[in-house]
Design a protein around this motif. Sequence first.
Motif, short mmCIF file in Angstrom:
data_model
loop_
_atom_site.label_atom_id
_atom_site.label_comp_id
_atom_site.label_asym_id
_atom_site.label_seq_id
_atom_site.Cartn_x
_atom_site.Cartn_y
_atom_site.Cartn_z
N ILE A 66 0.81 -1.22 0.00
CA ILE A 66 0.00 0.00 0.00
C ILE A 66 0.84 1.27 0.00
O ILE A 66 0.28 2.37 -0.04
N LYS A 98 1.89 5.41 3.97
CA LYS A 98 0.72 5.07 4.76
C LYS A 98 1.08 4.28 6.02
O LYS A 98 0.26 4.13 6.92
N ARG A 120 2.52 6.86 -1.22
CA ARG A 120 1.35 6.34 -0.52
C ARG A 120 0.60 5.32 -1.35
O ARG A 120 -0.59 5.08 -1.15
N LYS A 121 1.30 4.73 -2.30
CA LYS A 121 0.74 3.64 -3.08
C LYS A 121 1.90 2.74 -3.52
O LYS A 121 3.07 3.16 -3.46
#
Length: 503
Positions: A336, A340, A488-489
Amino acid sequence: MTTAEPRPADSDKLDPAVLKIAGVVVLGAVMAILDTTVVNVALQALTLQFKTSFDTIQWVVTGYLLALATVIPVTGWACDRFGTKRPYLLSIGLFLIGSMLAGMAWNIESLIAFRVLQGLGGGMLMPAGMTIMTRAAGPHRVGRVMAVLGVPMLLGPIGGPILGGWLVDAVSWRWIFYINVPIGAIALLLASRILPKDQPRPAEKFDFPGMLMLSPGLALLIFGVSKIPQEGGVSSLGVWLPGLAGLALIVAFVLRAARIENPLVDLKLFKDRTFAVAMITLTFFMVAFLGAMLVLPTYFLLVRGESALRAGLLLAPQGIGAMLTMPLGGRLADKIGAGKIVLPGIVVILAGLAVFTQVGADTPYLVLMAGLFVVGLGMGATMMPISAAALQTLTQRSVARASTAMNIVQQAAGGIGSALMSIVLASLLAGKFGVPTSQGQLAATALLTNPQTHAAAAGASADAFASTFLWAVVLIAICLIPALFLPRKPVAPAVEPEVVTAS
């Protein structure tokens, strides 16, 4: 235009071959990290054994750290030029010989010299090991690999003080070094048999002038900073002269490296936004967190009057908390995005450390251990995902150089952080007891051992520690700013450029 083939569903798992390689690397890392924490506990015994001052005995640690900083910049080039296996075997061998000789030391000078030899081996262990594991696992499994490599970083702070205290009390100080001999011998044997023999890459000419600038520059800078608590401030010639000389050498290296084709440390890596952001975050994190971890056992030893063994046991909840979140943090960072995971992790660390900003002379141990457990939970979700983010967007050819740069940052920032927190604590203690900075801890110790002054001294000392932890909280809070820019990915791994050959 070609599209990447989809990976099998189970391709993210670490297969047995990778796990075997990871086991060898972790064994070497355990040896190096455990050695550092074991020696810290034994410094008082070494001071008595060699009838010397604490200023001198500190070189047992400082000499090792300077050797680490000196050899780390060479590791990236060596892994390219000779392959990763041979430098790794050499590093284990040097560490093994240095450990054996340190255990046989006959005076303080010989012990310091043999610790430097240990450091020359130990400096290559982590970056070379990280490169070996990352290449074996592939970019899409970097987070999980970092989680595995994080195991010794957790076991060292837990087991080191406990093992060191037991060895010094029950056996002999010499065994804090001899304990590395069987571990190193096993690591050397397994590494020679299990690690794949990777092919050396056509390496560019070694940047010898760069090494003469960067390695001594780092060493002088760390040396100057490490002398601040002993000299009582930055105005001392013994502090600012080596510090300024080291800084000048590092600046000269950076200016030169930006102009030449193949510098010792590839500054072009910092053009990668994710790598640069991760390095900034890591720098602030290592300064604040390692500095705070240095102060924690001192609180238990000085204010609460605990033995080194009991202090080590009291620190165990932190490692337990990190063990729970580190494997999950590495997995989630791959799936992810590191941002995050790291941001909530930093917030959790701040919540745990906030307990220590209110610490007193009689704060219940249950409250302190709960705070440490929460700090550990945050650490497990922070340190390895930051490192994973730094490597995920790089090509395989860049990994060795990037690992080298990352380890330079960790060692330099950790050394500066430890010295910074020591300066803050020493200054606050000195202010409480009206003595020079260099005498703050000595004055506190003398008053705490006197029954008539113990209560007042304990309260004043606890206030100094609480203020020091507040500094650590502020520095860790600063980490939130660069962490906001972490990915964040999931990050797609960089594609190696194709080499076109004439037919």
